[in-house]
Design a protein around this motif. Structure first.
Motif, PDB file in Angstrom:
ATOM      1  N   VAL A 176      36.758  43.099  29.209  1.00 32.52           N
ATOM      2  CA  VAL A 176      37.694  43.773  30.116  1.00 32.52           C
ATOM      3  C   VAL A 176      37.002  44.134  31.427  1.00 32.52           C
ATOM      4  O   VAL A 176      37.509  43.855  32.524  1.00 32.52           O
ATOM      5  CB  VAL A 176      38.292  45.021  29.451  1.00 32.52           C
ATOM      6  CG1 VAL A 176      39.084  45.846  30.464  1.00 32.52           C
ATOM      7  CG2 VAL A 176      39.191  44.624  28.290  1.00 32.52           C
ATOM      8  N   ALA A 177      35.828  44.748  31.328  1.00 30.18           N
ATOM      9  CA  ALA A 177      35.107  45.140  32.542  1.00 30.18           C
ATOM     10  C   ALA A 177      34.704  43.922  33.375  1.00 30.18           C
ATOM     11  O   ALA A 177      34.832  43.928  34.601  1.00 30.18           O
ATOM     12  CB  ALA A 177      33.871  45.956  32.159  1.00 30.18           C
ATOM     13  N   ALA A 178      34.227  42.875  32.711  1.00 28.46           N
ATOM     14  CA  ALA A 178      33.761  41.682  33.433  1.00 28.46           C
ATOM     15  C   ALA A 178      34.907  40.953  34.122  1.00 28.46           C
ATOM     16  O   ALA A 178      34.780  40.522  35.278  1.00 28.46           O
ATOM     17  CB  ALA A 178      33.040  40.745  32.468  1.00 28.46           C
ATOM     18  N   LEU A 179      36.028  40.801  33.431  1.00 23.10           N
ATOM     19  CA  LEU A 179      37.148  40.062  34.021  1.00 23.10           C
ATOM     20  C   LEU A 179      37.766  40.819  35.187  1.00 23.10           C
ATOM     21  O   LEU A 179      38.143  40.224  36.203  1.00 23.10           O
ATOM     22  CB  LEU A 179      38.198  39.764  32.951  1.00 23.10           C
ATOM     23  CG  LEU A 179      37.754  38.800  31.852  1.00 23.10           C
ATOM     24  CD1 LEU A 179      38.857  38.619  30.808  1.00 23.10           C
ATOM     25  CD2 LEU A 179      37.371  37.448  32.434  1.00 23.10           C
ATOM     26  N   LEU A 180      37.874  42.141  35.064  1.00 23.26           N
ATOM     27  CA  LEU A 180      38.390  42.933  36.185  1.00 23.26           C
ATOM     28  C   LEU A 180      37.450  42.853  37.386  1.00 23.26           C
ATOM     29  O   LEU A 180      37.892  42.743  38.536  1.00 23.26           O
ATOM     30  CB  LEU A 180      38.589  44.385  35.748  1.00 23.26           C
ATOM     31  CG  LEU A 180      39.779  44.641  34.819  1.00 23.26           C
ATOM     32  CD1 LEU A 180      39.743  46.064  34.280  1.00 23.26           C
ATOM     33  CD2 LEU A 180      41.101  44.405  35.555  1.00 23.26           C
ATOM     34  N   ALA A 181      36.150  42.931  37.126  1.00 20.79           N
ATOM     35  CA  ALA A 181      35.177  42.794  38.222  1.00 20.79           C
ATOM     36  C   ALA A 181      35.272  41.418  38.858  1.00 20.79           C
ATOM     37  O   ALA A 181      35.143  41.279  40.081  1.00 20.79           O
ATOM     38  CB  ALA A 181      33.762  43.049  37.692  1.00 20.79           C
ATOM     39  N   ASN A 182      35.503  40.389  38.048  1.00 17.70           N
ATOM     40  CA  ASN A 182      35.647  39.028  38.574  1.00 17.70           C
ATOM     41  C   ASN A 182      36.835  38.940  39.541  1.00 17.70           C
ATOM     42  O   ASN A 182      36.733  38.376  40.633  1.00 17.70           O
ATOM     43  CB  ASN A 182      35.834  38.058  37.416  1.00 17.70           C
ATOM     44  CG  ASN A 182      35.781  36.604  37.842  1.00 17.70           C
ATOM     45  OD1 ASN A 182      34.768  35.939  37.689  1.00 17.70           O
ATOM     46  ND2 ASN A 182      36.877  36.086  38.392  1.00 17.70           N
ATOM     47  N   VAL A 183      37.984  39.506  39.126  1.00 18.56           N
ATOM     48  CA  VAL A 183      39.160  39.490  39.992  1.00 18.56           C
ATOM     49  C   VAL A 183      38.888  40.243  41.291  1.00 18.56           C
ATOM     50  O   VAL A 183      39.285  39.803  42.380  1.00 18.56           O
ATOM     51  CB  VAL A 183      40.377  40.092  39.262  1.00 18.56           C
ATOM     52  CG1 VAL A 183      41.572  40.200  40.206  1.00 18.56           C
ATOM     53  CG2 VAL A 183      40.750  39.252  38.050  1.00 18.56           C
ATOM     54  N   ALA A 184      38.185  41.373  41.200  1.00 18.16           N
ATOM     55  CA  ALA A 184      37.868  42.147  42.403  1.00 18.16           C
ATOM     56  C   ALA A 184      36.991  41.336  43.360  1.00 18.16           C
ATOM     57  O   ALA A 184      37.210  41.340  44.580  1.00 18.16           O
ATOM     58  CB  ALA A 184      37.163  43.443  42.012  1.00 18.16           C
ATOM     59  N   ILE A 185      36.018  40.619  42.820  1.00 20.10           N
ATOM     60  CA  ILE A 185      35.079  39.866  43.673  1.00 20.10           C
ATOM     61  C   ILE A 185      35.764  38.688  44.346  1.00 20.10           C
ATOM     62  O   ILE A 185      35.645  38.494  45.559  1.00 20.10           O
ATOM     63  CB  ILE A 185      33.871  39.402  42.825  1.00 20.10           C
ATOM     64  CG1 ILE A 185      33.026  40.607  42.415  1.00 20.10           C
ATOM     65  CG2 ILE A 185      33.021  38.405  43.603  1.00 20.10           C
ATOM     66  CD1 ILE A 185      31.962  40.299  41.379  1.00 20.10           C
ATOM     67  N   VAL A 186      36.490  37.881  43.569  1.00 24.17           N
ATOM     68  CA  VAL A 186      37.159  36.725  44.185  1.00 24.17           C
ATOM     69  C   VAL A 186      38.318  37.170  45.065  1.00 24.17           C
ATOM     70  O   VAL A 186      38.661  36.509  46.056  1.00 24.17           O
ATOM     71  CB  VAL A 186      37.643  35.723  43.114  1.00 24.17           C
ATOM     72  CG1 VAL A 186      36.471  35.175  42.323  1.00 24.17           C
ATOM     73  CG2 VAL A 186      38.684  36.338  42.186  1.00 24.17           C
ATOM     74  N   GLY A 187      38.926  38.314  44.725  1.00 26.38           N
ATOM     75  CA  GLY A 187      40.026  38.817  45.543  1.00 26.38           C
ATOM     76  C   GLY A 187      39.571  39.284  46.907  1.00 26.38           C
ATOM     77  O   GLY A 187      40.191  38.950  47.927  1.00 26.38           O
ATOM     78  N   ILE A 188      38.489  40.045  46.945  1.00 23.77           N
ATOM     79  CA  ILE A 188      38.006  40.524  48.247  1.00 23.77           C
ATOM     80  C   ILE A 188      37.499  39.369  49.090  1.00 23.77           C
ATOM     81  O   ILE A 188      37.571  39.397  50.323  1.00 23.77           O
ATOM     82  CB  ILE A 188      36.915  41.603  48.052  1.00 23.77           C
ATOM     83  CG1 ILE A 188      36.907  42.573  49.247  1.00 23.77           C
ATOM     84  CG2 ILE A 188      35.542  41.002  47.859  1.00 23.77           C
ATOM     85  CD1 ILE A 188      38.117  43.443  49.346  1.00 23.77           C
ATOM     86  N   ASN A 189      37.024  38.315  48.434  1.00 25.45           N
ATOM     87  CA  ASN A 189      36.625  37.119  49.177  1.00 25.45           C
ATOM     88  C   ASN A 189      37.829  36.476  49.867  1.00 25.45           C
ATOM     89  O   ASN A 189      37.745  36.057  51.024  1.00 25.45           O
ATOM     90  CB  ASN A 189      35.957  36.126  48.231  1.00 25.45           C
ATOM     91  CG  ASN A 189      35.584  34.835  48.919  1.00 25.45           C
ATOM     92  OD1 ASN A 189      36.275  33.834  48.785  1.00 25.45           O
ATOM     93  ND2 ASN A 189      34.501  34.841  49.672  1.00 25.45           N
ATOM     94  N   GLN A 190      38.966  36.409  49.171  1.00 27.17           N
ATOM     95  CA  GLN A 190      40.168  35.842  49.785  1.00 27.17           C
ATOM     96  C   GLN A 190      40.705  36.718  50.908  1.00 27.17           C
ATOM     97  O   GLN A 190      41.252  36.211  51.893  1.00 27.17           O
ATOM     98  CB  GLN A 190      41.241  35.637  48.708  1.00 27.17           C
ATOM     99  CG  GLN A 190      40.897  34.569  47.691  1.00 27.17           C
ATOM    100  CD  GLN A 190      41.890  34.522  46.551  1.00 27.17           C
ATOM    101  OE1 GLN A 190      43.034  34.123  46.729  1.00 27.17           O
ATOM    102  NE2 GLN A 190      41.453  34.942  45.370  1.00 27.17           N
ATOM    103  N   VAL A 191      40.548  38.030  50.776  1.00 25.80           N
ATOM    104  CA  VAL A 191      41.013  38.945  51.827  1.00 25.80           C
ATOM    105  C   VAL A 191      40.280  38.675  53.130  1.00 25.80           C
ATOM    106  O   VAL A 191      40.891  38.582  54.202  1.00 25.80           O
ATOM    107  CB  VAL A 191      40.821  40.408  51.377  1.00 25.80           C
ATOM    108  CG1 VAL A 191      40.975  41.364  52.559  1.00 25.80           C
ATOM    109  CG2 VAL A 191      41.810  40.760  50.271  1.00 25.80           C
ATOM    110  N   TYR A 192      38.973  38.527  53.057  1.00 27.55           N
ATOM    111  CA  TYR A 192      38.183  38.347  54.281  1.00 27.55           C
ATOM    112  C   TYR A 192      38.075  36.884  54.708  1.00 27.55           C
ATOM    113  O   TYR A 192      37.629  36.602  55.815  1.00 27.55           O
ATOM    114  CB  TYR A 192      36.787  38.944  54.087  1.00 27.55           C
ATOM    115  CG  TYR A 192      36.799  40.454  54.185  1.00 27.55           C
ATOM    116  CD1 TYR A 192      36.703  41.092  55.412  1.00 27.55           C
ATOM    117  CD2 TYR A 192      36.945  41.244  53.048  1.00 27.55           C
ATOM    118  CE1 TYR A 192      36.734  42.475  55.503  1.00 27.55           C
ATOM    119  CE2 TYR A 192      36.989  42.624  53.123  1.00 27.55           C
ATOM    120  CZ  TYR A 192      36.876  43.236  54.359  1.00 27.55           C
ATOM    121  OH  TYR A 192      36.926  44.607  54.448  1.00 27.55           O
TER     122      TYR A 192
END
Length: 436
Positions: A176-192
């Motif tokens: 759970v922790a790893a997958l949520l962190a994964n979404v946060a990392i790839v998501g912020i990459n798409q934002v910028y």
């Protein structure tokens, strides 16, 4: 909802397609519609009324772009304005006239769909994270069971119960922790990277206008906060440190702030990727599983990581560097336009492609040799021989696929990159069976 409808007489441009609608223009039509909508209502998105083809842009799109250009008008897309390929084609088509056409644009508020969220999470990275966490946790579980059985045999004690439930709870908290962190990392990459992705990856939800940048940022931050909370509740310092370090490196890679945006530097970009995939994942999740199982069994001490974990660190370091190089190969157009000087932009795609393939082939050859030599004279020789041969087979798959790749073909390079991720998954299936 706002409807815009115009009728204009257009002349068929030289070299345009003759016949029905091309299946090659949907993405670029979407991009041009998006440009218009944003100019008139920045919070809006779009839908297409009369354009249902899909695929990649090419010369056959001109006829379908003519009515679109007429509806947008010369003032909206002047011929000299730099923009996407679709915008320039639409602006060029707007100057000609002989056929009658219509285009309808409907603006609505963006609505998040499950499909958009799934693509926002970058599924190939989700699978990579899930498989790696399960593999490393399973390795810790097997080591724990083997150590417990050895102690029972040494002290002539009854065989201990296998801690299935503690392992399931440990694995669930890590996943759970790893997958949520994964979404946060790839998501912020798409934002910028949204402007770059409109050139390199127009199918992503932010680049395609299916999600707003504000929504993408909110989802990323929420996932990061919940990931840290889950890691803290799990109760092992290693899980919290792993998730925190991964988020820090992921944000440093993407966020456009002073001293950050490390993706601009090839060395720092590769360091971010192998720091997470090679070091944090291997050591952090192994320690989390080992500590949790030791606590559940009442052990006063936690055994150190076995040689197989360090093998995974070394192998994934080389593999992560190769992934860092390969992922930029199809993105050179957008990266160069926006000043991101990746290794592919600096050294050229062919040279970087050959270097990445050579690095992976050497890694597979070295891994197979180490596993085979370590198994000589040991009780696990048959297992090691099979594992070594599996590495040879994966190296052969890589070599045969690389021979057929044209480094100048974006589609071929993207398919090769996804194949590299599949080899990455396969390595984690082998790792629990590496005995050194």
């Amino acid at each position: 909802m706002v409807a815009i409808k115009t009728t204009t007489t257009l002349r068929k441009p030289p070299g345009c397609c003759h016949g029905g609608a091309s299946r090659a223009c949907s993405r670029q039509l979407h991009q041009t519609f998006m440009t218009y909508c944003r100019r008139h209502n920045p919070s809006s998105t779009f839908s297409l009324a009369n354009h249902s083809c899909n695929g990649r842009p090419d010369h056959r799109c001109r006829r379908r772009l003519q009515p679109l250009a007429a509806s947008l008008g010369k003032d909206d897309l002047p011929r000299g304005t730099p923009g996407t390929q679709a915008e320039n084609a639409a602006a060029a088509a707007a100057g000609s006239s002989s056929n009658e056409s219509q285009a309808a644009v409907t603006t609505t508020t963006p609505q998040i769909t499950p499909g958009a969220l799934w693509r926002f999470s970058r599924p190939h990275t989700i699978w990579g994270t899930a498989i790696s966490v399960v593999s490393i946790s399973l390795l810790a579980f097997l080591q724990h069971v083997a150590a417990a059985a050895a102690d029972a045999f040494l002290f002539n004690a009854p065989a201990p119960a296998v801690p299935w439930m503690p392992f399931a709870a440990t694995l669930a908290s890590a996943l759970v922790a790893a997958l949520l962190a994964n979404v946060a990392i790839v998501g912020i990459n798409q934002v910028y990277d949204v402007e770059i992705d409109r050139i390199n990856k127009p199918e992503l939800p932010l680049a395609a206008g299916e999600m707003s940048v504000a929504t993408g940022k909110a989802v990323s931050i929420a996932c990061a906060i919940v990931a840290l909370a889950c890691a803290a509740v799990a109760g092992t310092p290693s899980l919290l440190a792993t998730v925190g370090a991964s988020l820090a490196l992921g944000f440093a890679y993407s966020v456009d702030l002073p001293f950050l945006r490390w993706k601009r530097n090839p060395t720092l970009a590769a360091a971010c990727i192998f720091g997470v995939r090679a070091i944090a994942v291997q050591l952090g999740f192994y320690d989390h599983a080992s500590v949790s199982l030791a606590r559940a069994s009442g052990w006063p001490m936690v055994p150190p990581p076995p040689a197989a974990v360090w093998f995974g660190v070394c192998f994934m370091t080389a593999f992560s560097v190769a992934i860092a190089l390969c992922k930029d190969l199809p993105d050179t157009a957008g990266d160069a336009k926006h000043g991101v000087r990746t290794m592919s932009v600096r050294a050229g795609r062919k040279g970087v492609f050959r270097f990445a393939v050579a690095m992976l082939l050497c890694t597979y050859a070295l891994a197979a040799s180490v596993i085979f030599i370590a198994g000589l004279g040991g009780a696990f020789l048959p297992v090691n021989v099979v594992t070594a041969l599996a590495h040879v087979a994966l190296g052969a798959v890589l070599f045969l696929n690389a021979r057929r790749v044209d480094a100048d073909d974006d589609g071929a390079i993207k398919r090769f990159y996804m194949m590299v991720w599949k080899l990455f998954y396969a390595e984690y299936f082998l790792l629990p069976f590496v005995y050194l």
